[in-house]
Design a protein around this motif. Sequence first.
Motif, PDB file in Angstrom:
ATOM      1  N   ILE A 173     -34.278 -14.851  20.890  1.00 20.58           N
ATOM      2  CA  ILE A 173     -34.893 -15.181  22.104  1.00 20.58           C
ATOM      3  C   ILE A 173     -34.350 -14.217  23.154  1.00 20.58           C
ATOM      4  O   ILE A 173     -33.058 -13.506  23.074  1.00 20.58           O
ATOM      5  CB  ILE A 173     -34.439 -16.513  22.476  1.00 20.58           C
ATOM      6  CG1 ILE A 173     -32.872 -16.789  22.679  1.00 20.58           C
ATOM      7  CG2 ILE A 173     -34.749 -17.418  21.518  1.00 20.58           C
ATOM      8  CD1 ILE A 173     -32.266 -18.084  23.159  1.00 20.58           C
ATOM      9  N   VAL A 174     -35.084 -13.879  24.173  1.00 17.09           N
ATOM     10  CA  VAL A 174     -35.027 -13.065  25.416  1.00 17.09           C
ATOM     11  C   VAL A 174     -35.083 -13.774  26.483  1.00 17.09           C
ATOM     12  O   VAL A 174     -36.137 -14.430  26.549  1.00 17.09           O
ATOM     13  CB  VAL A 174     -35.749 -11.841  25.100  1.00 17.09           C
ATOM     14  CG1 VAL A 174     -35.258 -10.813  26.437  1.00 17.09           C
ATOM     15  CG2 VAL A 174     -35.682 -10.915  24.045  1.00 17.09           C
ATOM     16  N   MET A 175     -34.202 -14.026  27.508  1.00 13.12           N
ATOM     17  CA  MET A 175     -34.332 -14.805  28.583  1.00 13.12           C
ATOM     18  C   MET A 175     -33.518 -14.109  29.633  1.00 13.12           C
ATOM     19  O   MET A 175     -32.665 -13.214  29.487  1.00 13.12           O
ATOM     20  CB  MET A 175     -34.309 -16.089  28.418  1.00 13.12           C
ATOM     21  CG  MET A 175     -32.806 -16.615  27.841  1.00 13.12           C
ATOM     22  SD  MET A 175     -32.653 -18.289  27.570  1.00 13.12           S
ATOM     23  CE  MET A 175     -31.132 -18.165  26.282  1.00 13.12           C
ATOM     24  N   CYS A 180     -30.976 -19.115  30.888  1.00 13.39           N
ATOM     25  CA  CYS A 180     -30.076 -19.583  29.891  1.00 13.39           C
ATOM     26  C   CYS A 180     -29.090 -20.638  30.459  1.00 13.39           C
ATOM     27  O   CYS A 180     -28.681 -21.610  29.568  1.00 13.39           O
ATOM     28  CB  CYS A 180     -28.951 -18.365  29.441  1.00 13.39           C
ATOM     29  SG  CYS A 180     -28.036 -18.618  28.135  1.00 13.39           S
ATOM     30  N   VAL A 181     -28.645 -20.667  31.717  1.00 13.93           N
ATOM     31  CA  VAL A 181     -27.870 -21.778  32.090  1.00 13.93           C
ATOM     32  C   VAL A 181     -28.609 -23.165  32.117  1.00 13.93           C
ATOM     33  O   VAL A 181     -28.210 -24.216  31.835  1.00 13.93           O
ATOM     34  CB  VAL A 181     -27.637 -21.508  33.668  1.00 13.93           C
ATOM     35  CG1 VAL A 181     -26.913 -22.805  34.440  1.00 13.93           C
ATOM     36  CG2 VAL A 181     -26.568 -20.287  33.858  1.00 13.93           C
ATOM     37  N   GLY A 197     -43.322 -19.452  29.788  1.00 16.21           N
ATOM     38  CA  GLY A 197     -43.344 -17.847  29.785  1.00 16.21           C
ATOM     39  C   GLY A 197     -41.922 -17.354  30.200  1.00 16.21           C
ATOM     40  O   GLY A 197     -41.833 -16.060  30.687  1.00 16.21           O
ATOM     41  N   ARG A 198     -41.023 -18.068  30.050  1.00 18.53           N
ATOM     42  CA  ARG A 198     -39.660 -17.844  30.683  1.00 18.53           C
ATOM     43  C   ARG A 198     -38.590 -17.203  29.532  1.00 18.53           C
ATOM     44  O   ARG A 198     -37.356 -16.524  29.780  1.00 18.53           O
ATOM     45  CB  ARG A 198     -38.783 -19.118  31.323  1.00 18.53           C
ATOM     46  CG  ARG A 198     -39.510 -19.471  32.721  1.00 18.53           C
ATOM     47  CD  ARG A 198     -38.856 -20.659  33.231  1.00 18.53           C
ATOM     48  NE  ARG A 198     -37.313 -20.290  33.503  1.00 18.53           N
ATOM     49  CZ  ARG A 198     -36.430 -21.173  34.125  1.00 18.53           C
ATOM     50  NH1 ARG A 198     -36.898 -22.399  34.347  1.00 18.53           N
ATOM     51  NH2 ARG A 198     -35.395 -20.739  34.514  1.00 18.53           N
ATOM     52  N   ILE A 199     -39.244 -17.477  28.092  1.00 24.20           N
ATOM     53  CA  ILE A 199     -38.325 -17.257  27.093  1.00 24.20           C
ATOM     54  C   ILE A 199     -39.216 -16.521  26.126  1.00 24.20           C
ATOM     55  O   ILE A 199     -40.434 -16.976  25.815  1.00 24.20           O
ATOM     56  CB  ILE A 199     -37.612 -18.378  26.445  1.00 24.20           C
ATOM     57  CG1 ILE A 199     -36.696 -18.996  27.507  1.00 24.20           C
ATOM     58  CG2 ILE A 199     -37.086 -18.157  25.087  1.00 24.20           C
ATOM     59  CD1 ILE A 199     -36.108 -20.124  26.968  1.00 24.20           C
ATOM     60  N   GLU A 200     -38.929 -15.321  25.533  1.00 22.38           N
ATOM     61  CA  GLU A 200     -39.752 -14.692  24.287  1.00 22.38           C
ATOM     62  C   GLU A 200     -38.818 -15.071  23.247  1.00 22.38           C
ATOM     63  O   GLU A 200     -37.716 -14.811  23.075  1.00 22.38           O
ATOM     64  CB  GLU A 200     -39.651 -13.172  24.911  1.00 22.38           C
ATOM     65  CG  GLU A 200     -40.245 -12.655  23.653  1.00 22.38           C
ATOM     66  CD  GLU A 200     -40.130 -10.818  23.743  1.00 22.38           C
ATOM     67  OE1 GLU A 200     -40.462 -10.375  22.912  1.00 22.38           O
ATOM     68  OE2 GLU A 200     -40.131 -10.638  25.170  1.00 22.38           O
ATOM     69  N   LEU A 201     -39.552 -15.774  22.409  1.00 22.75           N
ATOM     70  CA  LEU A 201     -38.956 -16.203  20.843  1.00 22.75           C
ATOM     71  C   LEU A 201     -39.558 -15.577  19.769  1.00 22.75           C
ATOM     72  O   LEU A 201     -40.830 -15.421  19.846  1.00 22.75           O
ATOM     73  CB  LEU A 201     -39.079 -17.775  20.831  1.00 22.75           C
ATOM     74  CG  LEU A 201     -38.787 -18.370  19.521  1.00 22.75           C
ATOM     75  CD1 LEU A 201     -37.172 -17.948  18.986  1.00 22.75           C
ATOM     76  CD2 LEU A 201     -39.027 -19.819  19.612  1.00 22.75           C
TER      77      LEU A 201
END
Length: 214
Positions: A173-175, A180-181, A197-201
């Motif tokens: 995941i990318v964020m 993440c918090v 659209g806040r996280i790329e999985l």
Amino acid sequence: MPPAPRSRRSYDQYCAAARALDAVGDRWTLLIVRELLVGPRRYTDLHADLPGVSTDVLASRLKDMERDGLTTRRRLPPPSAVYVYELTERGRELLPVLQALATWGAPALQERAPTDAVRAHWFALPLLRGLAGLGAEGVLEVRLDEGEFHVRVGGAGESCGDGPAPAEPDARIVMDAETCVAVSGGVLTVGEGVRAGRIELTGDGVLAKALRAS
């Protein structure tokens, strides 16, 4: 030359909490544990990732922790041939303690002050707790603007590490740190972050599917 271990200070109370604080209540001790929970670290690595600690204090705390059976120091085989510090089994038992502290402290993570230091792997322990009960096991690699870390979720082998996963992870995941918090604190699930659209999985296995469905 590193300072000698200090005489042990004690609250002199026949209480489990007091005995625990005798061992880990000094300033910096639990943050050293946080660093070592991601794996063996060289002294220079610890000093770099504990902004604000003096070399004398760090050396003293490490001596105390070794004396108290929380850490060990060993030499890596060639070609590295450097010394690293690592947690003992007793030290690793502090994982849920650090997770509970992180959960309790999470509401204080509002806007980041300009003076706040940050390292990507500092988010690993709270994220592990935030992903508890996911219903799937595996290794998740996480990329933030500040760097990468990885966590093993599910089952009895929960753990975390600094940097990319040593082998192909089950999901990535990318964020950003704010997201993440939110995931760590239970405000947002990974699935909700993906849909917003806040996280790329990425990933197609059981862990990736459970994250998408969360």
